[in-house]
Write an enzyme that holds these catalytic residues in place. Structure first.
Site, PDB file in Angstrom:
ATOM      1  N   HIS A  61       0.875  -1.174   0.000  1.00 55.80           N
ATOM      2  CA  HIS A  61       0.000   0.000   0.000  1.00 55.80           C
ATOM      3  C   HIS A  61       0.908   1.218   0.000  1.00 55.80           C
ATOM      4  O   HIS A  61       1.898   1.253   0.744  1.00 55.80           O
ATOM      5  CB  HIS A  61      -0.888   0.064   1.242  1.00 55.80           C
ATOM      6  CG  HIS A  61      -1.920  -1.004   1.319  1.00 55.80           C
ATOM      7  ND1 HIS A  61      -2.943  -1.114   0.404  1.00 55.80           N
ATOM      8  CD2 HIS A  61      -2.103  -2.006   2.212  1.00 55.80           C
ATOM      9  CE1 HIS A  61      -3.713  -2.142   0.743  1.00 55.80           C
ATOM     10  NE2 HIS A  61      -3.216  -2.702   1.826  1.00 55.80           N
ATOM     11  N   TYR A 147       8.334  -2.762   7.963  1.00 56.39           N
ATOM     12  CA  TYR A 147       8.281  -2.312   6.565  1.00 56.39           C
ATOM     13  C   TYR A 147       7.168  -1.292   6.356  1.00 56.39           C
ATOM     14  O   TYR A 147       6.279  -1.485   5.525  1.00 56.39           O
ATOM     15  CB  TYR A 147       8.109  -3.507   5.630  1.00 56.39           C
ATOM     16  CG  TYR A 147       9.049  -4.643   5.955  1.00 56.39           C
ATOM     17  CD1 TYR A 147      10.428  -4.472   5.867  1.00 56.39           C
ATOM     18  CD2 TYR A 147       8.566  -5.876   6.375  1.00 56.39           C
ATOM     19  CE1 TYR A 147      11.298  -5.494   6.179  1.00 56.39           C
ATOM     20  CE2 TYR A 147       9.430  -6.915   6.681  1.00 56.39           C
ATOM     21  CZ  TYR A 147      10.784  -6.716   6.589  1.00 56.39           C
ATOM     22  OH  TYR A 147      11.652  -7.731   6.903  1.00 56.39           O
TER      23      TYR A 147
END
Length: 176
Positions: A61, A147
């Site tokens: 995303h 991440y």
């Protein structure tokens, strides 16, 4: 073949979901260094600003702001996908179309894009991105997922380290 129409606004803000073809894969997090290199290469060739990002094992995303004179997010994603894919063998699951186009079959061909319309929309999508590892059960706290741009937001003093608290997935209703 369908003719997909995408809103392309130079200088616009966009939310993306880009996924691997194998939604059970862990290729992205297992090869985060290669993904970072591919991402940096796209940004070097065609600059953009990453407002927020989260890489999960099988999807990404991101929110980007494009330059004032450029709306080519499709080109940037193509560069990221192809630079990342070149390090791997082609999938044995490729269909005829992917073979003819010399695609390795690692990524889903399509991706989701949403043009951010205002500050409220932007903030909701940033929150969605940062909460995504918890939503999918990869972490019980947002801070535990490495991440994610969440850590950049904490360093900048925009979000507290304990944002969203702790989620006990055993107590969550099925499907959340």
């Amino acid at each position: 073949m369908p003719n997909y129409r995408r809103s392309k606004i130079a200088g616009g803000f966009y939310f993306f979901t880009v996924a691997l073809a194998d939604r059970q894969s862990t290729l992205l997090t297992e090869n985060i260094g290669l993904l970072r290199q591919a991402y940096a290469r796209a940004n070097q060739l065609h600059p953009f600003e990453t407002i927020a990002i989260c890489v999960l094992p099988e999807h990404i995303h991101a929110i980007w702001q494009l330059p004032p004179n450029d709306a080519r997010f499709d080109l940037r994603w193509r560069i990221i996908k192809s630079n990342f894919s070149r390090h791997f063998e082609a999938s044995s699951q490729r269909n005829t179309s992917k073979v003819q186009r010399r695609e390795k079959g690692i990524w889903q061909r399509r991706y989701w894009e949403h043009q951010i319309r205002n500050e409220r929309d932007l903030n909701q999508h940033i929150d969605y991105i940062h909460a995504n590892p918890v939503k999918h059960g990869y972490a019980s706290q947002v801070k535990d997922w490495p991440y994610s741009s969440f850590h950049r937001y904490v360093r900048a003093g925009i979000l507290p380290i304990d944002w969203m608290g702790t989620i006990d997935h055993a107590l969550m209703p099925f499907g959340e």
